[in-house]
Design a protein around this motif. Sequence first.
Motif, short mmCIF file in Angstrom:
data_model
loop_
_atom_site.label_atom_id
_atom_site.label_comp_id
_atom_site.label_asym_id
_atom_site.label_seq_id
_atom_site.Cartn_x
_atom_site.Cartn_y
_atom_site.Cartn_z
N SER A 1 0.81 -1.22 0.00
CA SER A 1 0.00 0.00 0.00
C SER A 1 0.84 1.27 0.00
CB SER A 1 -0.94 0.02 1.21
OG SER A 1 -1.97 -0.94 1.06
N THR A 2 2.09 1.16 0.42
CA THR A 2 2.95 2.34 0.40
C THR A 2 3.38 2.62 -1.04
OG1 THR A 2 4.99 1.04 0.68
CG2 THR A 2 3.82 1.71 2.68
N GLU A 3 3.77 3.85 -1.29
CA GLU A 3 4.25 4.21 -2.63
C GLU A 3 5.46 3.36 -3.01
OE1 GLU A 3 6.02 8.14 -4.99
OE2 GLU A 3 4.92 8.37 -3.10
N GLN A 4 6.34 3.15 -2.04
CA GLN A 4 7.53 2.34 -2.29
C GLN A 4 7.16 0.90 -2.59
OE1 GLN A 4 10.20 1.43 1.06
NE2 GLN A 4 11.87 2.27 -0.16
N GLY A 5 6.19 0.36 -1.83
CA GLY A 5 5.78 -1.03 -2.03
C GLY A 5 5.13 -1.25 -3.38
N ALA A 6 4.25 -0.33 -3.79
CA ALA A 6 3.60 -0.46 -5.10
C ALA A 6 4.63 -0.34 -6.22
CB ALA A 6 2.53 0.61 -5.25
N ALA A 7 5.60 0.56 -6.03
CA ALA A 7 6.65 0.71 -7.05
C ALA A 7 7.48 -0.56 -7.14
CB ALA A 7 7.53 1.90 -6.70
N TRP A 8 7.71 -1.22 -5.99
CA TRP A 8 8.47 -2.47 -5.99
C TRP A 8 7.74 -3.55 -6.78
CZ3 TRP A 8 7.65 -7.39 -3.79
CH2 TRP A 8 8.77 -8.23 -3.79
N VAL A 9 6.42 -3.65 -6.58
CA VAL A 9 5.63 -4.64 -7.33
C VAL A 9 5.74 -4.36 -8.83
CG1 VAL A 9 3.33 -5.53 -7.77
CG2 VAL A 9 4.02 -5.02 -5.44
N ARG A 10 5.61 -3.11 -9.22
CA ARG A 10 5.72 -2.77 -10.65
C ARG A 10 7.10 -3.12 -11.19
NH1 ARG A 10 2.49 1.66 -8.85
NH2 ARG A 10 4.32 2.95 -8.46
N THR A 11 8.13 -2.82 -10.41
CA THR A 11 9.49 -3.10 -10.85
C THR A 11 9.71 -4.59 -11.04
OG1 THR A 11 10.36 -1.13 -9.75
CG2 THR A 11 11.93 -2.87 -10.26
N VAL A 12 9.28 -5.39 -10.06
CA VAL A 12 9.44 -6.84 -10.16
C VAL A 12 8.69 -7.38 -11.36
CG1 VAL A 12 8.86 -9.03 -9.06
CG2 VAL A 12 9.87 -7.20 -7.71
N ALA A 13 7.45 -6.91 -11.58
CA ALA A 13 6.65 -7.39 -12.70
C ALA A 13 7.30 -7.05 -14.03
CB ALA A 13 5.24 -6.80 -12.63
N MET A 14 7.75 -5.82 -14.17
CA MET A 14 8.33 -5.38 -15.45
C MET A 14 9.68 -6.04 -15.70
SD MET A 14 7.19 -1.36 -15.75
CE MET A 14 7.80 -0.90 -14.13
N GLU A 15 10.51 -6.14 -14.65
CA GLU A 15 11.82 -6.75 -14.84
C GLU A 15 11.68 -8.24 -15.14
OE1 GLU A 15 14.33 -5.84 -11.53
OE2 GLU A 15 14.63 -3.76 -12.15
N SER A 16 10.71 -8.90 -14.52
CA SER A 16 10.49 -10.32 -14.79
C SER A 16 10.02 -10.55 -16.22
CB SER A 16 9.46 -10.89 -13.81
OG SER A 16 9.92 -10.82 -12.49
N ALA A 17 9.22 -9.62 -16.74
CA ALA A 17 8.69 -9.76 -18.09
C ALA A 17 9.78 -9.60 -19.15
CB ALA A 17 7.59 -8.73 -18.33
N ARG A 18 10.77 -8.78 -18.86
CA ARG A 18 11.78 -8.51 -19.90
C ARG A 18 13.10 -9.21 -19.65
NH1 ARG A 18 15.60 -4.76 -18.53
NH2 ARG A 18 15.28 -3.61 -16.58
N ASN A 19 13.28 -9.76 -18.45
CA ASN A 19 14.57 -10.36 -18.11
C ASN A 19 14.36 -11.78 -17.57
OD1 ASN A 19 17.06 -11.08 -16.97
ND2 ASN A 19 17.53 -8.99 -16.32
N PRO A 20 14.64 -12.80 -18.39
CA PRO A 20 14.43 -14.18 -17.95
C PRO A 20 15.19 -14.53 -16.69
CG PRO A 20 14.84 -14.10 -20.32
CD PRO A 20 15.12 -12.72 -19.78
N ARG A 21 16.33 -13.88 -16.47
CA ARG A 21 17.12 -14.17 -15.28
C ARG A 21 16.37 -13.71 -14.03
NH1 ARG A 21 22.50 -11.60 -13.33
NH2 ARG A 21 21.88 -9.91 -14.69
N VAL A 22 15.76 -12.55 -14.11
CA VAL A 22 14.97 -12.06 -12.98
C VAL A 22 13.74 -12.94 -12.77
CG1 VAL A 22 13.68 -10.10 -12.05
CG2 VAL A 22 15.77 -9.70 -13.34
N ALA A 23 13.11 -13.34 -13.88
CA ALA A 23 11.94 -14.21 -13.78
C ALA A 23 12.29 -15.52 -13.10
CB ALA A 23 11.36 -14.47 -15.17
#
Length: 221
Positions: free
Chosen positions: A119-141
């Motif tokens: 719910s925090t701005e930082q937490g929501a940004a973390w979710v977005r970062t993880v989702a986007m990095e996982s989508a474009r980077n197989p290593r992160v996924a």
Amino acid sequence: MSQEAAGRDAVDPAAGRGGAEDPAAGRRGRPRDPEVAERVRRAAAELLFEVGFEGTTVDEVARRAGVAKATVYRRWASKDELVLEAFETLIDYRVPLPDTGDVTEDLRTIYTSAIDMFSTEQGAAWVRTVAMESARNPRVAALLVAGMDARISMARALLDKAVARGQVRPGVDPKLVMELFNGVTVNRALAHQPMPGPAEIDQLVELTVRGIAARPSDGDD
């Protein structure tokens, strides 16, 4: 924990000497200090939460933990290994899995802890970062999947206990249970929408429990 607080908590008097106490301990054959490893994991977890995978560096983790970079590499052979443990540490620390003896209360506690984190701005940004990095980077996924697998194993143990208590029907897949809730939080974060409030959490718990609950007809055939 703020970045400043993390830095303060991680201060090691030996940091200014380049973490020399750890190499010396290794040469003398003394066992490695488990507190050092825990400090590094916590520092990496907070950094991962703040800046995501790409922004997390071993140099910064070492600085925050108050150790030399070589100290980190003696325990983790690569950044990937460190990030995997950091991800598990972050989730375990912020969203612990309870064992209250009641699957409804367990789910409510888990959902509430996760929502508090996201719910925090930082937490929501973390979710977005993880989702986007996982989508474009197989290593992160792959790291994300490995981290979630450990979490799923823990969730399976809790569901097995709930099955034994007659609260949950046999065969419920803990991965699906987790993904149902994760879908809500990721969707809200990506759309920049508020996370569920208390009333919505109650609805999510009710929907989940109805979906996994044992039924009188189970096992009658």
